[in-house]
Write an enzyme that holds these catalytic residues in place. Structure first.
Site, PDB file in Angstrom:
ATOM      1  N   ASP A  88      -3.055 -18.066   0.485  1.00 62.83           N
ATOM      2  CA  ASP A  88      -3.955 -18.756   0.023  1.00 62.83           C
ATOM      3  C   ASP A  88      -4.645 -19.742   0.434  1.00 62.83           C
ATOM      4  O   ASP A  88      -5.881 -19.959   0.356  1.00 62.83           O
ATOM      5  CB  ASP A  88      -3.351 -19.034  -1.640  1.00 62.83           C
ATOM      6  CG  ASP A  88      -2.096 -19.919  -1.571  1.00 62.83           C
ATOM      7  OD1 ASP A  88      -1.524 -20.005  -0.417  1.00 62.83           O
ATOM      8  OD2 ASP A  88      -1.708 -20.399  -2.614  1.00 62.83           O
TER       9      ASP A  88
ATOM     10  N   ASP B 253      -6.271  -7.237   3.827  1.00 65.15           N
ATOM     11  CA  ASP B 253      -7.527  -6.566   3.042  1.00 65.15           C
ATOM     12  C   ASP B 253      -8.340  -7.442   2.580  1.00 65.15           C
ATOM     13  O   ASP B 253      -9.657  -7.578   2.784  1.00 65.15           O
ATOM     14  CB  ASP B 253      -6.931  -5.555   2.027  1.00 65.15           C
ATOM     15  CG  ASP B 253      -8.172  -4.781   1.303  1.00 65.15           C
ATOM     16  OD1 ASP B 253      -9.053  -4.450   2.122  1.00 65.15           O
ATOM     17  OD2 ASP B 253      -8.076  -4.728   0.109  1.00 65.15           O
TER      18      ASP B 253
ATOM     19  N   TYR C 246       0.826  -1.298  -0.136  1.00 69.33           N
ATOM     20  CA  TYR C 246      -0.063   0.332  -0.047  1.00 69.33           C
ATOM     21  C   TYR C 246       0.937   1.282  -0.037  1.00 69.33           C
ATOM     22  O   TYR C 246       0.386   2.437  -0.563  1.00 69.33           O
ATOM     23  CB  TYR C 246      -0.780  -0.205   1.189  1.00 69.33           C
ATOM     24  CG  TYR C 246      -2.108  -0.748   0.923  1.00 69.33           C
ATOM     25  CD1 TYR C 246      -2.319  -1.974   0.528  1.00 69.33           C
ATOM     26  CD2 TYR C 246      -3.310  -0.078   1.148  1.00 69.33           C
ATOM     27  CE1 TYR C 246      -3.645  -2.716   0.731  1.00 69.33           C
ATOM     28  CE2 TYR C 246      -4.742  -0.801   1.099  1.00 69.33           C
ATOM     29  CZ  TYR C 246      -4.639  -1.954   0.722  1.00 69.33           C
ATOM     30  OH  TYR C 246      -5.979  -2.729   0.659  1.00 69.33           O
TER      31      TYR C 246
ATOM     32  N   ASP D 257     -12.089  -9.464   4.179  1.00 63.22           N
ATOM     33  CA  ASP D 257     -13.476  -9.335   3.275  1.00 63.22           C
ATOM     34  C   ASP D 257     -14.123 -10.767   3.504  1.00 63.22           C
ATOM     35  O   ASP D 257     -15.085 -10.735   3.554  1.00 63.22           O
ATOM     36  CB  ASP D 257     -13.267  -9.032   2.098  1.00 63.22           C
ATOM     37  CG  ASP D 257     -13.480  -7.545   1.842  1.00 63.22           C
ATOM     38  OD1 ASP D 257     -13.430  -6.647   2.941  1.00 63.22           O
ATOM     39  OD2 ASP D 257     -13.907  -6.820   0.644  1.00 63.22           O
TER      40      ASP D 257
ATOM     41  N   LYS E 173       3.216 -15.240   2.094  1.00 64.17           N
ATOM     42  CA  LYS E 173       3.450 -16.088   1.110  1.00 64.17           C
ATOM     43  C   LYS E 173       5.002 -16.209   0.999  1.00 64.17           C
ATOM     44  O   LYS E 173       5.568 -15.857   0.167  1.00 64.17           O
ATOM     45  CB  LYS E 173       3.242 -15.518  -0.340  1.00 64.17           C
ATOM     46  CG  LYS E 173       1.527 -15.561  -0.675  1.00 64.17           C
ATOM     47  CD  LYS E 173       1.039 -17.111  -1.060  1.00 64.17           C
ATOM     48  CE  LYS E 173       1.479 -17.160  -2.520  1.00 64.17           C
ATOM     49  NZ  LYS E 173       0.951 -18.549  -2.909  1.00 64.17           N
TER      50      LYS E 173
HETATM   51  C1  IPM Z   1     -10.560  -1.388   3.644  1.00 63.80           C
HETATM   52  C2  IPM Z   1     -10.688  -0.664   2.254  1.00 63.80           C
HETATM   53  C3  IPM Z   1      -9.565   0.074   2.071  1.00 63.80           C
HETATM   54  C4  IPM Z   1      -8.376  -0.627   2.071  1.00 63.80           C
HETATM   55  C5  IPM Z   1      -9.543   1.016   0.961  1.00 63.80           C
HETATM   56  C6  IPM Z   1     -10.895   1.795   1.174  1.00 63.80           C
HETATM   57  C7  IPM Z   1      -8.818   2.012   0.796  1.00 63.80           C
HETATM   58  O1  IPM Z   1     -10.999  -1.690   1.362  1.00 63.80           O
HETATM   59  O2  IPM Z   1     -10.271  -0.599   4.464  1.00 63.80           O
HETATM   60  O3  IPM Z   1     -10.449  -2.677   3.810  1.00 63.80           O
HETATM   61  O4  IPM Z   1      -7.898  -1.193   0.885  1.00 63.80           O
HETATM   62  O5  IPM Z   1      -7.602  -0.687   3.027  1.00 63.80           O
HETATM   63 MG    MG Z   2     -10.986  -3.760   2.147  1.00 67.12          MG
END
Ligand code: IPM
Ligand code: MG
Length: 364
Positions: free
Chosen positions: A228, A252, A144, A256, A195
């Site tokens: 993975d 990230d 990032y 999710d 990884k």
């Molecule tokens: C998160 C989001 C952010 C990230 C974006 C909005 C920059 O996806 O907080 O998970 O990628 O960190």
């Molecule tokens: Mg995210």
């Protein structure tokens, strides 16, 4: 002023941000009237809202206010309106700048399945029942922020896109320490994901986590897993996990995936912490959902649960945090639902009705 008085910096942001924050403010109002805690709130702009006013996604005055607050509660940033701007001026850049400037290197993302919502998961109930995972994502390093980055013109009609994955021992150790510390208060197990089979930064991650474990956390169970495989295991048998610690990008993605196990992104809070004693940021894991903004459909519970995390981690008010979390559970058990978690035989309510339902529960 008593020691129970705090300044909370509020950054509602974009999309559904102001609606969900409105409900969190109702809860803050309730706390102020019904306990010896006083939370003074201060509103600021971030993301697209800040671009429209200041021409940048996080203004220096706002950043300064954030630094001076006891904690920060954020809604969400982003929207198609600001989609064509260059990266460092987009709404998301405001959030990344806030994380980086305040050195919020440890992002805590719990994935917890509420019994009342077990059918909202796309996985079988027996796989997700009782699930309680904590992902600790490194938040201020890795790909990032790594340099060099950019898009180069190679001159022959070809271009090259570059990002750099980079981690130092200090960055790895400090986030791993947070994960081990938290594991001790939970299931006492840490799964570290990278990884190492293809990336040097991953190999360093594995070696540094192992060394720290040897030195300071031998009482905690440590397991290493390729990222993975971790994604696969999250879907196959998520209960094997307690705390997962991983880098910025894998975190990230894995967070999710873990969030979806619970069936509703609209339910999940997060905390971004820096060094002990420094200001921390609390925000729902979900985004700004521009498609439903202004319609009263958004689920405010992730923001309300983020406020609970804020009470627990930054304000040292664990009893009030428990009370809010219990109220959320009770309201879900009573069948009150926003659209995103609606189910048979439940009562669908608006964003604002959901906030009121939590208040009514707190009043009991
Ligand atoms: C998160 C989001 C952010 C990230 C974006 C909005 C920059 O996806 O907080 O998970 O990628 O960190
Ligand atoms: Mg995210």
């Amino acid at each position: 002023m008593t020691s129970n008085t705090y300044t909370l910096q509020i950054l509602a942001g974009d999309g559904i941000g102001s609606e969900i924050m409105g409900e969190a403010k109702k809860i803050i109002g309730w706390i102020n009237s019904n306990s010896d805690i006083t939370i003074n709130t201060r509103d600021g702009l971030i993301g697209g809202a800040s671009i429209d006013t200041y021409g940048n996604p996080l203004d220096d005055t706002t950043l300064e206010q954030c630094r001076n607050a006891d904690a920060i509660l954020l809604g969400a940033v982003g929207g198609t309106k600001w989609g064509d701007i260059e990266y460092n001026l987009r709404p998301e850049a405001g959030l990344l700048k806030l994380r980086k400037e305040l050195e919020l290197f440890a992002n805590l993302r719990p994935a917890l399945v509420f019994d009342a919502l077990i059918d909202a998961s796309t996985l079988k109930p027996e796989i997700v029942r009782g699930l309680d995972i904590l992902i600790v994502r490194e938040l201020t390093g890795g790909v990032y922020f790594g340099e060099p980055r950019g898009i180069e013109d190679l001159g022959n009609g070809q271009r090259r896109g570059i990002n750099t994955q980079v981690y130092t021992t200090m960055e790895i150790e400090r986030v791993a320490r947070v994960a081990f510390d938290l594991a001790r208060k939970r299931g006492n197990k840490v799964t570290s994901c990278e990884k190492a089979n293809v990336m040097e930064s991953g190999l360093l991650w594995r070696e540094d986590v192992t060394a720290l474990h040897e030195k300071e956390f031998k009482d905690v169970e440590l397991e290493h897993m390729y990222a993975d495989n971790c994604a696969m295991q999250l879907l196959r048998n998520p209960s094997q996990f307690d705390v997962i610690v991983t880098d910025n990008l894998f975190g990230d993605i894995l967070s999710d995936a873990a969030a979806m196990l619970t069936g509703s992104l609209g339910m999940l809070p997060s905390a971004s912490l820096g060094q002990v004693g420094s200001v921390a940021l609390y925000e729902p894991v979900h985004g700004s959902a521009p498609d439903i903004a202004g319609l009263g459909k958004a689920n405010p519970l992730a923001t309300i649960l983020s406020l609970a995390m804020c009470l627990r981690y930054s304000l040292d008010q664990g009893v009030m945090a428990d009370k809010i979390e219990q109220a959320v559970k009770a309201v879900l058990n009573s069948g009150t639902r926003t659209a995103d978690i609606m189910a048979d035989n439940c009562r669908q309510v608006s964003t604002s009705d959901m906030g009121d339902a939590i208040i009514a529960e707190l009043d009991k």
